[in-house]
Enzyme design. Structure first.
Site, PDB file in Angstrom:
ATOM      1  N   SER A   1       0.702  -1.585  -0.029  1.00 13.65           N
ATOM      2  CA  SER A   1      -0.574   0.169   0.276  1.00 13.65           C
ATOM      3  C   SER A   1       0.934   1.261  -0.007  1.00 13.65           C
ATOM      4  O   SER A   1       0.528   2.385   0.965  1.00 13.65           O
ATOM      5  CB  SER A   1      -1.305   0.133   1.172  1.00 13.65           C
ATOM      6  OG  SER A   1      -0.100  -0.020   2.162  1.00 13.65           O
TER       7      SER A   1
ATOM      8  N   PHE B   1       1.563  -2.907   5.480  1.00 13.28           N
ATOM      9  CA  PHE B   1       2.730  -2.555   6.283  1.00 13.28           C
ATOM     10  C   PHE B   1       2.614  -0.829   7.423  1.00 13.28           C
ATOM     11  O   PHE B   1       2.949  -0.318   7.269  1.00 13.28           O
ATOM     12  CB  PHE B   1       4.270  -2.535   5.969  1.00 13.28           C
ATOM     13  CG  PHE B   1       5.542  -2.482   6.543  1.00 13.28           C
ATOM     14  CD1 PHE B   1       5.594  -4.075   7.096  1.00 13.28           C
ATOM     15  CD2 PHE B   1       6.225  -1.522   6.796  1.00 13.28           C
ATOM     16  CE1 PHE B   1       6.906  -3.671   7.953  1.00 13.28           C
ATOM     17  CE2 PHE B   1       7.330  -1.302   7.721  1.00 13.28           C
ATOM     18  CZ  PHE B   1       7.587  -2.917   8.265  1.00 13.28           C
TER      19      PHE B   1
ATOM     20  N   LYS C   1       8.398  -3.902  -9.770  1.00 12.58           N
ATOM     21  CA  LYS C   1       9.749  -3.409 -10.336  1.00 12.58           C
ATOM     22  C   LYS C   1      11.320  -4.077 -10.270  1.00 12.58           C
ATOM     23  O   LYS C   1      11.980  -3.046  -9.386  1.00 12.58           O
ATOM     24  CB  LYS C   1       9.567  -2.230 -11.174  1.00 12.58           C
ATOM     25  CG  LYS C   1       8.510  -1.831 -11.898  1.00 12.58           C
ATOM     26  CD  LYS C   1       8.172  -0.937 -12.601  1.00 12.58           C
ATOM     27  CE  LYS C   1       6.632  -1.033 -13.087  1.00 12.58           C
ATOM     28  NZ  LYS C   1       6.692   0.754 -13.830  1.00 12.58           N
TER      29      LYS C   1
ATOM     30  N   ALA D   1       3.344   7.049 -10.472  1.00 12.81           N
ATOM     31  CA  ALA D   1       1.850   6.654  -9.601  1.00 12.81           C
ATOM     32  C   ALA D   1       1.000   7.883  -9.346  1.00 12.81           C
ATOM     33  O   ALA D   1      -0.103   7.715  -9.819  1.00 12.81           O
ATOM     34  CB  ALA D   1       2.540   6.262  -8.238  1.00 12.81           C
TER      35      ALA D   1
ATOM     36  N   LYS E   1      15.071  -0.648 -16.232  1.00 11.04           N
ATOM     37  CA  LYS E   1      14.385   0.219 -16.274  1.00 11.04           C
ATOM     38  C   LYS E   1      15.217   1.099 -15.347  1.00 11.04           C
ATOM     39  O   LYS E   1      15.849   2.490 -15.983  1.00 11.04           O
ATOM     40  CB  LYS E   1      13.064   0.441 -16.917  1.00 11.04           C
ATOM     41  CG  LYS E   1      12.315   0.582 -16.232  1.00 11.04           C
ATOM     42  CD  LYS E   1      11.621   1.626 -15.789  1.00 11.04           C
ATOM     43  CE  LYS E   1      10.515   0.908 -14.514  1.00 11.04           C
ATOM     44  NZ  LYS E   1      10.657   1.847 -13.300  1.00 11.04           N
TER      45      LYS E   1
ATOM     46  N   GLN F   1      14.428   1.413  -6.339  1.00 10.17           N
ATOM     47  CA  GLN F   1      13.880   0.271  -6.519  1.00 10.17           C
ATOM     48  C   GLN F   1      15.769  -0.120  -7.274  1.00 10.17           C
ATOM     49  O   GLN F   1      16.682  -0.769  -7.430  1.00 10.17           O
ATOM     50  CB  GLN F   1      12.878  -0.316  -7.442  1.00 10.17           C
ATOM     51  CG  GLN F   1      12.239  -0.167  -7.036  1.00 10.17           C
ATOM     52  CD  GLN F   1      11.765  -1.792  -6.005  1.00 10.17           C
ATOM     53  OE1 GLN F   1      11.006  -2.160  -6.011  1.00 10.17           O
ATOM     54  NE2 GLN F   1      12.035  -1.582  -4.753  1.00 10.17           N
TER      55      GLN F   1
HETATM   56  P1  NAD Z   1       6.425   2.814  -2.212  1.00  7.36           P
HETATM   57  O1  NAD Z   1       8.253   2.879  -2.992  1.00  7.36           O
HETATM   58  O2  NAD Z   1       5.610   3.648  -1.716  1.00  7.36           O
HETATM   59  O3  NAD Z   1       7.651   1.779  -0.717  1.00  7.36           O
HETATM   60  C1  NAD Z   1       6.550   2.133   0.510  1.00  7.36           C
HETATM   61  C2  NAD Z   1       5.838   0.736   0.587  1.00  7.36           C
HETATM   62  O4  NAD Z   1       7.010   0.301   1.502  1.00  7.36           O
HETATM   63  C3  NAD Z   1       4.809   1.551   2.250  1.00  7.36           C
HETATM   64  O5  NAD Z   1       3.787   0.672   1.827  1.00  7.36           O
HETATM   65  C4  NAD Z   1       6.185   0.587   3.328  1.00  7.36           C
HETATM   66  O6  NAD Z   1       4.820   0.707   4.196  1.00  7.36           O
HETATM   67  C5  NAD Z   1       6.643  -0.960   2.960  1.00  7.36           C
HETATM   68  N1  NAD Z   1       7.217  -0.743   3.859  1.00  7.36           N
HETATM   69  C6  NAD Z   1       8.598  -0.447   3.907  1.00  7.36           C
HETATM   70  N2  NAD Z   1       9.071  -1.147   5.138  1.00  7.36           N
HETATM   71  C7  NAD Z   1       8.231  -2.292   4.582  1.00  7.36           C
HETATM   72  C8  NAD Z   1       8.444  -3.811   5.495  1.00  7.36           C
HETATM   73  N3  NAD Z   1       9.977  -4.299   6.168  1.00  7.36           N
HETATM   74  N4  NAD Z   1       7.785  -4.823   4.662  1.00  7.36           N
HETATM   75  C9  NAD Z   1       7.064  -4.773   4.058  1.00  7.36           C
HETATM   76  N5  NAD Z   1       6.417  -3.089   3.307  1.00  7.36           N
HETATM   77  C10 NAD Z   1       7.197  -2.309   3.556  1.00  7.36           C
HETATM   78  O7  NAD Z   1       5.688   1.757  -2.795  1.00  7.36           O
HETATM   79  P2  NAD Z   1       5.342   1.003  -3.866  1.00  7.36           P
HETATM   80  O8  NAD Z   1       5.541   2.832  -4.601  1.00  7.36           O
HETATM   81  O9  NAD Z   1       3.926   0.878  -4.031  1.00  7.36           O
HETATM   82  O10 NAD Z   1       5.688   0.060  -5.159  1.00  7.36           O
HETATM   83  C11 NAD Z   1       5.663  -0.825  -5.125  1.00  7.36           C
HETATM   84  C12 NAD Z   1       5.935  -1.475  -6.881  1.00  7.36           C
HETATM   85  O11 NAD Z   1       5.947  -0.908  -7.489  1.00  7.36           O
HETATM   86  C13 NAD Z   1       7.899  -1.126  -6.728  1.00  7.36           C
HETATM   87  O12 NAD Z   1       8.814  -1.887  -7.168  1.00  7.36           O
HETATM   88  C14 NAD Z   1       7.800   0.293  -7.636  1.00  7.36           C
HETATM   89  O13 NAD Z   1       9.269   0.024  -8.490  1.00  7.36           O
HETATM   90  C15 NAD Z   1       6.659  -0.473  -8.478  1.00  7.36           C
HETATM   91  N6  NAD Z   1       6.371   0.985  -9.087  1.00  7.36           N
HETATM   92  C16 NAD Z   1       6.247   2.218  -8.334  1.00  7.36           C
HETATM   93  C17 NAD Z   1       5.287   3.363  -9.329  1.00  7.36           C
HETATM   94  C18 NAD Z   1       5.815   4.485  -8.524  1.00  7.36           C
HETATM   95  O14 NAD Z   1       5.306   5.906  -9.659  1.00  7.36           O
HETATM   96  N7  NAD Z   1       5.529   4.572  -7.541  1.00  7.36           N
HETATM   97  C19 NAD Z   1       4.770   2.785 -10.213  1.00  7.36           C
HETATM   98  C20 NAD Z   1       5.044   1.828 -10.930  1.00  7.36           C
HETATM   99  C21 NAD Z   1       5.572   0.248 -10.364  1.00  7.36           C
HETATM  100  P1  13P Z   2      10.361   5.171  -9.949  1.00  4.55           P
HETATM  101  O1  13P Z   2      10.369   4.207  -8.549  1.00  4.55           O
HETATM  102  O2  13P Z   2      11.729   5.634 -10.482  1.00  4.55           O
HETATM  103  O3  13P Z   2       9.762   6.274  -9.775  1.00  4.55           O
HETATM  104  O4  13P Z   2      10.095   4.720 -11.666  1.00  4.55           O
HETATM  105  C1  13P Z   2       7.825   4.932 -11.691  1.00  4.55           C
HETATM  106  C2  13P Z   2       7.769   3.914 -12.131  1.00  4.55           C
HETATM  107  O5  13P Z   2       8.277   2.706 -12.791  1.00  4.55           O
HETATM  108  C3  13P Z   2       7.137   4.413 -13.542  1.00  4.55           C
HETATM  109  O6  13P Z   2       6.483   3.904 -14.577  1.00  4.55           O
END
Ligand code: NAD
Ligand code: 13P
Length: 344
Positions: free
Chosen positions: A11, A42, A121, A154, A206, A300
């Site tokens: 989340s 979490f 990712k 996001a 990427k 990441q």
């Molecule tokens: P985020 O970067 O916002 O990460 C924070 C999350 O990690 C929070 O929910 C936090 O509670 C949790 N967390 C912290 N410590 C933890 C622990 N010990 N155990 C479990 N959870 C813990 O997360 P996000 O943006 O939702 O990204 C999740 C995945 O989606 C990643 O692989 C990211 O690359 C991918 N993604 C992100 C975006 C974006 O723009 N944010 C877009 C597409 C894909």
């Molecule tokens: P970043 O984790 O670098 O913000 O990339 C987000 C993403 O995966 C966009 O598609």
């Protein structure tokens, strides 16, 4: 016929946006899905209150996605096993470093007819080998796992600005259709393809290229330089896929949203780019900048650069991937940043 019951594992920033989309789509396709969507959180405190309490009361995640309602049918819980109990569709959307510990807790506690999709990712990678998270989750939980990845910053998706995404689903056609119904909206257009491995590889690799783009921005290099990094990055992404996964990774996949489009958006507007630019401009360590600039969100790309380097070093192949290698050396070994153009 029983309706699908959906649970999100994660989340954060992206997890919250996806939760909003899924919350609306289960109501739209009420013949196929149960109306309640469970959200595993979490647990942490935000302004002195539990995040789950806040999400359930305000229908909003004030820490990771302030200003956007998730919807009335979302039930946040800090209890992982309660969240996934009886769920038939598990949506994994966690920073990749947390997946092994979360899967360990879920093993033996999920429904026998469950299926999953990974929005993660990153790669499960070490000196011994490289595994896709869909494969890793599938191995640990004994279920089919599809993947979703695309040009999806996001906060832009939360504002319902038009974008596309790619679902990789090797399973039966009806499973692909179910995931399409769960995610597709007029502003979040889904294309379902069969190359699940390619979708995931693009999403993970990427991020390393985006670190390179951020270094270039930090040095004040222009758009042409960044375009060169993007182009070489794309070639290394494809080479990595075809070298270590063979023909299952299709060249066409790199033309989907998960490929070139995600590479572009991440190199222009992502967190990996932003923090790497600040790494050059401030000279502060990456972990300090992650805390200062991202408010709990996780990077990441730097971690993936390290993991990829460990894997390539074990195979004596670092020279075959000069961009991935140079990014690693600048971030972790103190190599001068100008090497981002000199050494690639
Ligand atoms: P985020 O970067 O916002 O990460 C924070 C999350 O990690 C929070 O929910 C936090 O509670 C949790 N967390 C912290 N410590 C933890 C622990 N010990 N155990 C479990 N959870 C813990 O997360 P996000 O943006 O939702 O990204 C999740 C995945 O989606 C990643 O692989 C990211 O690359 C991918 N993604 C992100 C975006 C974006 O723009 N944010 C877009 C597409 C894909
Ligand atoms: P970043 O984790 O670098 O913000 O990339 C987000 C993403 O995966 C966009 O598609």
């Amino acid at each position: 016929f029983t309706k699908e019951r959906v649970c999100l594992i994660g989340s954060g920033n992206w997890g919250s946006v996806v939760c909003k989309i899924i919350g609306q789509n289960v109501l739209k396709h009420s013949n196929q899905f149960e109306p309640e969507v469970r959200l595993w959180v979490f647990e942490e405190l935000f302004n002195g209150e539990k995040l789950t309490t806040l999400i359930n009361r305000e229908q909003e995640n004030p820490k990771y996605l302030p200003g956007h309602k998730l919807g009335p049918n979302i039930k946040a819980t800090p209890d992982l096993l309660e969240a996934c109990q009886d769920a038939t569709v598990l949506v994994f959307v966690l920073p990749h470093q947390f997946v092994p510990s979360v899967c360990d807790k879920m093993t033996g506690h999920i429904a026998s007819n469950a299926k999953a999709i990974s929005l993660i990712k990153g790669l499960e990678i070490n000196a011994e080998g490289v595994t896709l998270f869909s494969e890793e989750i599938s191995r640990r939980l004994g279920i089919n796992v599809a993947s979703l990845s695309g040009a999806n910053i996001a906060n832009e998706v939360a504002e319902e600005k038009f974008c596309e995404t790619t679902i990789g689903c090797k399973g039966e056609e009806k499973e692909g259709e179910m995931f399409f119904n769960l995610f597709n909206t007029p502003y979040f257009r889904v294309n379902v393809i069969r190359d699940s491995a390619g979708v995931e590889l693009c999403g993970a690799l990427k991020n390393v290229v985006a670190v390179g783009a951020g270094l270039s921005d930090g040095l004040g290099y222009g758009s042409n330089t960044k375009a060169a990094i993007v182009r070489r990055g794309l070639l290394e992404m494809r080479k990595f896929g075809q070298t270590f996964f063979g023909d299952v990774v299709q060249t066409e996949t790199f033309f989907e949203s998960c490929g070139v489009a995600d590479l572009l958006t991440t190199c222009m507007g992502g967190r990996n780019r932003k923090v790497s630019e600040a790494f050059i401009k401030t000279g502060k360590p990456i972990d300090v900048l992650e805390k200062e600039l991202l408010n709990g969100q996780k990077l990441q790309g730097t971690l993936t650069a390290k993991e990829v380097n460990e894997f390539l070093t074990a195979r004596n192949m670092v020279k075959d991937f000069p961009l991935f290698t140079t990014v690693y050396r600048i971030i972790y070994q103190g190599l001068e940043p100008e090497a981002i153009v000199r050494d690639i």
